[in-house]
Design an enzyme around this catalytic site. Structure first.
Site, short mmCIF file in Angstrom:
data_model
loop_
_atom_site.label_atom_id
_atom_site.label_comp_id
_atom_site.label_asym_id
_atom_site.label_seq_id
_atom_site.Cartn_x
_atom_site.Cartn_y
_atom_site.Cartn_z
N ALA A 71 100.29 69.56 37.24
CA ALA A 71 99.18 70.06 36.44
C ALA A 71 97.89 69.98 37.24
CB ALA A 71 99.07 69.24 35.16
N GLN A 73 95.24 68.25 37.17
CA GLN A 73 94.77 66.93 37.59
C GLN A 73 95.95 65.99 37.88
OE1 GLN A 73 91.88 66.07 38.41
NE2 GLN A 73 90.47 67.52 37.46
N SER A 74 96.98 66.53 38.46
CA SER A 74 98.22 65.79 38.69
C SER A 74 98.03 64.55 39.56
CB SER A 74 99.25 66.71 39.34
OG SER A 74 100.36 65.99 39.81
N ASN A 75 98.43 63.40 39.03
CA ASN A 75 98.47 62.17 39.82
C ASN A 75 99.53 62.25 40.91
OD1 ASN A 75 96.46 60.83 38.26
ND2 ASN A 75 98.00 60.30 36.73
N CYS A 77 100.56 64.94 42.48
CA CYS A 77 100.08 65.78 43.58
C CYS A 77 99.05 65.03 44.43
CB CYS A 77 99.48 67.07 43.03
SG CYS A 77 100.73 68.23 42.42
#
Length: 294
Positions: A71, A73-75, A77
């Site tokens: 997503a 704001q992916s943690n 990623c």
């Protein structure tokens, strides 16, 4: 048991702390927290454990570029981008959402780690990821990390995390956490069974119903067991999920999560994120108030 490749990225073992003030406030059972927010890589988080094994597999395969999706704001990623920078690889991120005019939070950190971002929709995400991988094979050696790092390699890291918890001297009655892509829960429920913990492993579902989620977690857990070369297997009944907290939808912050975040902060000085741990925190508080845990 399989001898896995691993590259050290995390500060392990992560500590276990009591939460006496929150326990007293809720008038419920003794509460402890395993601080996987302290894994160390790019502000920490649970994905660092998975990346230790996934990145090692990438290196073994001769890859020079990590690719994954998440997503906006992916943690996951953010930590993948940091891992790539740490070991000297390129990183490509397929992010779901509209490209913001100003990068902030995790998207800003992705930039700092020099990751390239490709923007798409939920519906087109998998297709874009597959196409990107195919395109890159003509110019570099890409390694595809699945959404959330949730394959047998990633899930195995939380199999070992349960062993780590046992070696620290803990065998709780319940382990409660946020469950989304399934790898963390698959690894832990397999680990609890294999290492003989009495703990019931309860996932607070962030975005799926129990019916659509349970078969996938069971399958991944048993595939992980086969990958590790162990005979332990789990049944569908071993996969415990509370899906009533997922109804607002993925990354939809409600008053319930906000109140849980404030409660953890004000009673224990502990900060939790709004998408995952915040929702699990609300589920833990609500189930404690309902005397789920005795």
């Amino acid at each position: 048991m399989k001898d896995q490749n691993r590259i050290k990225l995390a500060f392990l073992p992560t500590p276990v702390e009591e939460m006496p003030h929150l326990s007293q406030h809720l008038g419920g059972p003794k509460l402890l927290v395993k601080r996987d927010d302290q894994t160390g890589l790019a502000f920490g988080g649970n994905k660092t454990r998975k990346l230790e094994y996934l990145v090692a597999d990438a290196v073994k395969s001769g890859a020079d570029t990590l690719i994954t999706a998440g997503a906006i704001q992916s943690n996951h990623c953010r930590q993948t981008a940091a891992a790539a920078a740490k070991i000297g690889m390129d990183c490509k991120l397929v992010l779901v959402g509209e490209e913001p005019e100003t990068y902030e939070a995790n998207t800003f950190l992705d930039d700092l780690f020099n990751a390239q971002k490709i923007w798409t929709t939920w519906e087109e995400r998998d297709g874009v990821l597959e196409k990107l991988f195919e395109q890159l094979t003509t110019s570099c050696k890409p390694y595809l990390i699945p959404y959330g790092g949730s394959n047998v390699i990633g899930a195995s890291s939380y199999f070992y995390a349960v062993e780590e918890l046992k070696n620290q001297g803990y065998d709780p009655d319940w382990i409660v956490f946020a469950s989304s892509s399934g790898g963390t829960q698959a690894g832990m429920v397999l680990g609890a069974e294999h290492f003989g913990l009495k703990a019931k492993v309860l996932g607070i579902s962030v975005d799926k119903t129990e019916l659509e989620y349970r078969p996938d977690i069971k399958q991944l857990a048993n595939d992980t067991a086969a990958y590790l070369g162990i005979e332990t297997r789990i049944s569908a009944e071993d996969v415990l999920l509370a899906d009533e907290y997922s109804k607002p939808g993925y990354a939809v912050l409600t008053d319930n999560e906000m109140e849980a975040i404030r409660t953890f902060a004000s009673f224990e000085g502990l900060l939790v994120d709004p998408v995952y741990t915040g929702r699990a925190a609300y589920g833990l508080i609500d189930l404690t108030n309902k005397e789920k845990f005795g």
